[in-house]
Motif scaffolding. Sequence first.
Motif, mmCIF file in Angstrom:
data_model
loop_
_atom_site.group_PDB
_atom_site.id
_atom_site.type_symbol
_atom_site.label_atom_id
_atom_site.label_comp_id
_atom_site.label_asym_id
_atom_site.label_seq_id
_atom_site.Cartn_x
_atom_site.Cartn_y
_atom_site.Cartn_z
ATOM 1 N N ASP A 375 1.003 -0.848 -0.047
ATOM 2 C CA ASP A 375 0.589 0.211 0.301
ATOM 3 C C ASP A 375 1.118 0.998 -0.173
ATOM 4 O O ASP A 375 0.432 2.538 0.091
ATOM 5 N N VAL A 456 -8.912 3.023 -11.368
ATOM 6 C CA VAL A 456 -9.045 2.836 -9.701
ATOM 7 C C VAL A 456 -8.297 1.215 -9.875
ATOM 8 O O VAL A 456 -8.147 1.290 -10.786
ATOM 9 N N ARG A 457 -7.344 1.635 -8.905
ATOM 10 C CA ARG A 457 -6.823 -0.107 -8.687
ATOM 11 C C ARG A 457 -6.174 -0.113 -7.793
ATOM 12 O O ARG A 457 -6.065 0.800 -6.285
ATOM 13 N N ILE A 458 -5.988 -1.009 -6.808
ATOM 14 C CA ILE A 458 -5.172 -1.382 -5.148
ATOM 15 C C ILE A 458 -3.531 -2.522 -5.840
ATOM 16 O O ILE A 458 -3.412 -2.446 -6.968
ATOM 17 N N THR A 464 -8.321 -7.888 -0.713
ATOM 18 C CA THR A 464 -9.364 -7.538 -1.384
ATOM 19 C C THR A 464 -9.837 -5.397 0.497
ATOM 20 O O THR A 464 -10.254 -5.596 -0.267
ATOM 21 N N THR A 468 -6.907 1.524 -1.919
ATOM 22 C CA THR A 468 -7.837 2.080 -2.564
ATOM 23 C C THR A 468 -6.635 3.018 -3.417
ATOM 24 O O THR A 468 -7.082 3.894 -2.569
ATOM 25 N N GLU A 469 -6.658 3.146 -4.314
ATOM 26 C CA GLU A 469 -5.837 3.913 -5.391
ATOM 27 C C GLU A 469 -6.593 4.717 -6.542
ATOM 28 O O GLU A 469 -6.699 4.268 -7.678
ATOM 29 N N CYS A 470 -7.665 5.371 -6.319
ATOM 30 C CA CYS A 470 -8.046 6.531 -7.546
ATOM 31 C C CYS A 470 -7.187 7.581 -8.334
ATOM 32 O O CYS A 470 -6.460 8.932 -7.366
ATOM 33 N N SER A 488 -9.297 3.164 1.993
ATOM 34 C CA SER A 488 -9.324 1.752 2.204
ATOM 35 C C SER A 488 -11.241 1.114 1.163
ATOM 36 O O SER A 488 -11.318 0.274 1.090
ATOM 37 N N ASN A 489 -12.201 2.436 1.047
ATOM 38 C CA ASN A 489 -12.989 2.631 0.360
ATOM 39 C C ASN A 489 -12.954 2.857 -0.790
ATOM 40 O O ASN A 489 -11.893 4.286 -0.942
ATOM 41 N N GLN A 490 -13.225 2.717 -2.399
ATOM 42 C CA GLN A 490 -12.668 3.040 -3.702
ATOM 43 C C GLN A 490 -13.394 4.124 -3.804
ATOM 44 O O GLN A 490 -13.304 5.374 -4.682
#
Length: 513
Positions: A375, A456-458, A464, A468-470, A488-490
């Motif tokens: 992360d 959006v990607r992890i 899971t 999350t990176e947007c 952590s929430n997209q």
Amino acid sequence: MSKTQRHIQLMDTTLRDGEQTQGVSFSPEEKVNLASALLKQLKVDRIEVASARVSQGEMEAVSSINQWAKEQGLGDRIEVLGFVDHTKSVDWILQTGGQVINLLTKGSEKHCREQLGKTLDQHVTEILQTVNYALEKGLQVNAYLEDWSNGYMNSRDYVYTMMDQLKDCGIRHFMLPDTLGVMAPQEVFDSLSDMTARYREQQFDFHPHNDYGLATANVMAAVRAGVNSIHCTVNCLGERAGNASMAEISVVLRDKMDIDLSIDESYIVQLSTMVESFSGKRVPANAPIVGADVFTQTAGIHADGDSKGGLYKTRLSPERFSRTRSYALGKMSGKASLTKNLEALGLKLSEENQQRVLARIVKLGDSKELITTEDLPFIIAEVLESKNYHHIKLLHCSVTSELNLNSTVSIRVDVDGDIQQATGSGNGGFDAFIYAMNEIMASKNYALPKLADYEVRIPRGGHTNALTECVITWDCDGQETKTRGVHSNQVFASILAALRIINLQLHERSSAQ
């Protein structure tokens, strides 16, 4: 092995007793793969692979295992549970190519009387009949004294009489189970000391269960009492609370009792993962040796101590089990934890940027328990590109989504000291947020630019629960600008990216005035 070291055999019964775990049934192919890994990689001394006469599928599995073992010269290390049924279990094992029968006898007077409806003499007569037939056919014979622990505690004379009549009949190992896991360490030591002293010429195995959580401690007591063979399972599988854990007893016997073992510790975690996958029974993250988190330091003070002198390291090093130590990132992180993770990634940051990244990690820790090394690049990228403009602050945001219905958002924001709130509806949480935000910002003579791209990607290989990176590309009057949000929430990651473009543009507007 030094001359003073004592060797203890480990007999793994994952494929037989472990399969009595509720909901666990290994396929024939899985059994063959596990048997191979247990003997060739982990190098246990013996394995018990099945019960005789259970099913056609079991016969196929045992036949395949025995064929493989014969080719490897390991046939005498494959054992099958059999029953006091004269020829039936013996013939079944012979048909599979087996060489060893573990005969299930009644080690308590109560089991013999109430379950079999027989006297001890009647039971012993039938045991000898089965043993003699097995020996005539060339099988090696071991014998379980089922419910021995209760049998010994309730009627020692029954156990003594049974042993007196069987000790010279050709049984190689007398296997003494704590079938219901009722014994405590002192009881194990006292009873097994008596058995080993009374029957000095016999080879005893101890078969513990973990109902009181005492299986590992009971193994230590059994070894102190003179028992030289211990039964266990991978991941503590077994009926009810399971059997003794292979991982736990192997390290305890080596580290606490200076015992010599045959097993190769570097494969313990690999076998654990294989059994976890095949059984469907997940290993707790804090399970000793094999748990996902047991070589992760969470508190920053621990990372600091390790950096300054390995103050929080023990003989249970992760390298011993082909693992690596990690330092968790979250709200309890300190500078040392961040430094350890930056070293793992080969990254360097200035003192100022380390502080900024650490502050972001601590804040994210409130919404995500664990932030991984994978992360970290997302967080660093977000922090390093951000400017600390705070024209707009998100005070509250609630997102509601339902299947086949529009999502709704309720927000409250601080725009340069002016508290505003609005609700929005849209095709997804982010769309609803944009609607509500534009409603608020209309009074400020501002509208969000159009989206040119949205990604959006992890982290690669992430889970899971990964961050999350947007990354949003905005069309700002023909000029593209990218902003990034990490959460952590997209949906909230995209909201943070949107807040960043607002702050950037409001800053530019205020600077131009």
